[in-house]
Scaffold this motif. Structure first.
Motif, PDB file in Angstrom:
ATOM      1  N   LEU A 172      -5.621  -4.766   6.448  1.00  0.00           N
ATOM      2  CA  LEU A 172      -4.165  -4.899   6.535  1.00  0.00           C
ATOM      3  C   LEU A 172      -3.811  -6.171   7.295  1.00  0.00           C
ATOM      4  CD1 LEU A 172      -3.260  -1.198   7.433  1.00  0.00           C
ATOM      5  CD2 LEU A 172      -3.414  -2.240   5.172  1.00  0.00           C
ATOM      6  N   VAL A 230       3.370  -1.144   4.006  1.00  0.00           N
ATOM      7  CA  VAL A 230       2.810   0.199   3.813  1.00  0.00           C
ATOM      8  C   VAL A 230       3.960   1.198   3.709  1.00  0.00           C
ATOM      9  CG1 VAL A 230       1.409   2.053   4.832  1.00  0.00           C
ATOM     10  CG2 VAL A 230       0.680  -0.339   5.059  1.00  0.00           C
ATOM     11  N   VAL A 240       0.867  -1.178   0.000  1.00  0.00           N
ATOM     12  CA  VAL A 240       0.000   0.000   0.000  1.00  0.00           C
ATOM     13  C   VAL A 240       0.905   1.229   0.000  1.00  0.00           C
ATOM     14  CG1 VAL A 240      -1.779   1.279   1.249  1.00  0.00           C
ATOM     15  CG2 VAL A 240      -1.815  -1.234   1.253  1.00  0.00           C
ATOM     16  N   MET A 297      -7.542   1.980   3.807  1.00  0.00           N
ATOM     17  CA  MET A 297      -6.823   0.849   4.390  1.00  0.00           C
ATOM     18  C   MET A 297      -7.765  -0.056   5.180  1.00  0.00           C
ATOM     19  SD  MET A 297      -3.479   3.117   5.181  1.00  0.00           S
ATOM     20  CE  MET A 297      -2.323   2.065   5.991  1.00  0.00           C
TER      21      MET A 297
END
Length: 326
Positions: free
Chosen positions: A232, A238, A176, A227
């Protein structure tokens, strides 16, 4: 597995079996020398001879497919050993030969349909599981991450242990990236080449445009909302790149509230010191703050956006493969 289409192979084989076409798996269980494909690589073969995946990069696929068809016919598992000669090895792009052992299992009689369905479900739900086969008794089971297999899951390393083959099925890696900046333009394709599914988040639509990032998955939601929607987990990294606290900070807090294996934040040492003060003020613990890699990336003297992207991929890889310990 991190091998492109590898994670879809169990689903394809299950579909072939349920359609009555028959299916078998061939899995590399051991290698010696310069083997073309890593342990855990899979080839699925249907009763009609269709193939998906790879166990050798081409040099033994035909022989494995023949054995797979025989296994579908007789319902019995088998282990094949191939010596890849120097000549064959050269043809598939290797400098020298090697040896591979391949486990062939027909679906239905050897590998129960219900077990395969459970594996497919785990993969679709991003749940890590190990498929464990006793190579003497031919019993099979799925095992979630536990203390015994923790190191194999972390290293993404399938292999043979004391007469049993352990196939690690980790969810695909994800990256991400928060901030549609120049570094992101270099980082996203690099991450994809390393086996990640990248997602770009930037609420500023002019930055995160399809024109600047053709073909990329882009979210224009605020990072914490985007997110939360993604979910996650321990197979996610990230990276925040905007330098804008309004955008980066919510992403950092969301990442620190999860099991992401890597969180890297762009910014100088001074910028990071200010960031740490803001996080402390928001009640974030010192242990959580210590998880942040900042300034982001391995210290390789990177200057250009592309070099910074290389340094980020290097640091992410080290954390993934070594737990960050050199």
């Amino acid at each position: 597995m991190g091998n492109g289409d590898q994670e879809w192979i169990p689903e394809i084989a299950l579909g072939w079996h349920r359609a009555g076409r028959g299916a078998a798996f061939a899995t590399v269980i051991e290698t010696w020398g310069s083997a073309p494909r890593p342990v855990g690589s899979q080839l699925a073969v249907s009763g009609a001879g269709e193939m998906m995946g790879s166990v050798s990069g081409g040099c033994v696929e035909g022989a494995v497919a023949e054995e797979a068809l025989a296994a579908i016919g007789d319902g019995r598992s088998r282990i094949l050993t191939f010596g890849v000669s120097d000549e064959d090895a050269f043809a598939v792009g290797l400098a020298c030969g090697g040896t591979i052992r391949v486990l062939v299992e027909p679906v239905g009689e050897a590998m129960p349909e219900a077990l395969l369905a459970d594996l497919v479900a785990a993969l679709s739900e991003r749940r890590p599981v190990a498929y464990v086969v006793d190579l003497d008794a031919w019993t099979r089971r799925l095992v979630p991450p536990d203390a015994v297999l923790a190191e194999r899951f972390r290293a993404d390393k399938s292999g043979v242990d004391e007469g049993r083959f352990v196939a690690i099925h980790n969810p695909p890696l994800r990256l991400v990236v928060v901030g549609a900046v120049h570094i992101a333009q270099a980082l996203l394709p690099m991450a994809r080449a390393c086996g990640y599914d990248p997602v770009l988040i930037d609420p500023r639509e002019a930055f995160g445009s399809a024109a600047r990032f053709p073909g990329e998955a882009i979210s224009h939601d605020w990072p914490d909302e985007a997110m939360a929607a993604l979910g996650l987990d321990a197979r996610t990294a990230v990276v925040t790149l905007t330098h804008d606290a309004k955008i980066d900070d919510p992403a950092i807090r969301a990442a620190l509230g999860s099991e992401v294996f890597y969180l890297g934040c762009l910014g100088s040492t001074r910028t990071h010191a200010k960031r740490v003060e803001r996080l402390r003020g928001a009640g974030v613990s010192e242990a959580a703050i210590a998880r942040i890699h900042a300034p982001v990336g391995a210290d390789i003297g990177a200057r250009s956006p592309a070099e910074i992207a290389v340094s980020i991929m290097a640091e992410m890889t080290e954390v993934l493969r070594r737990g960050g310990v050199s």
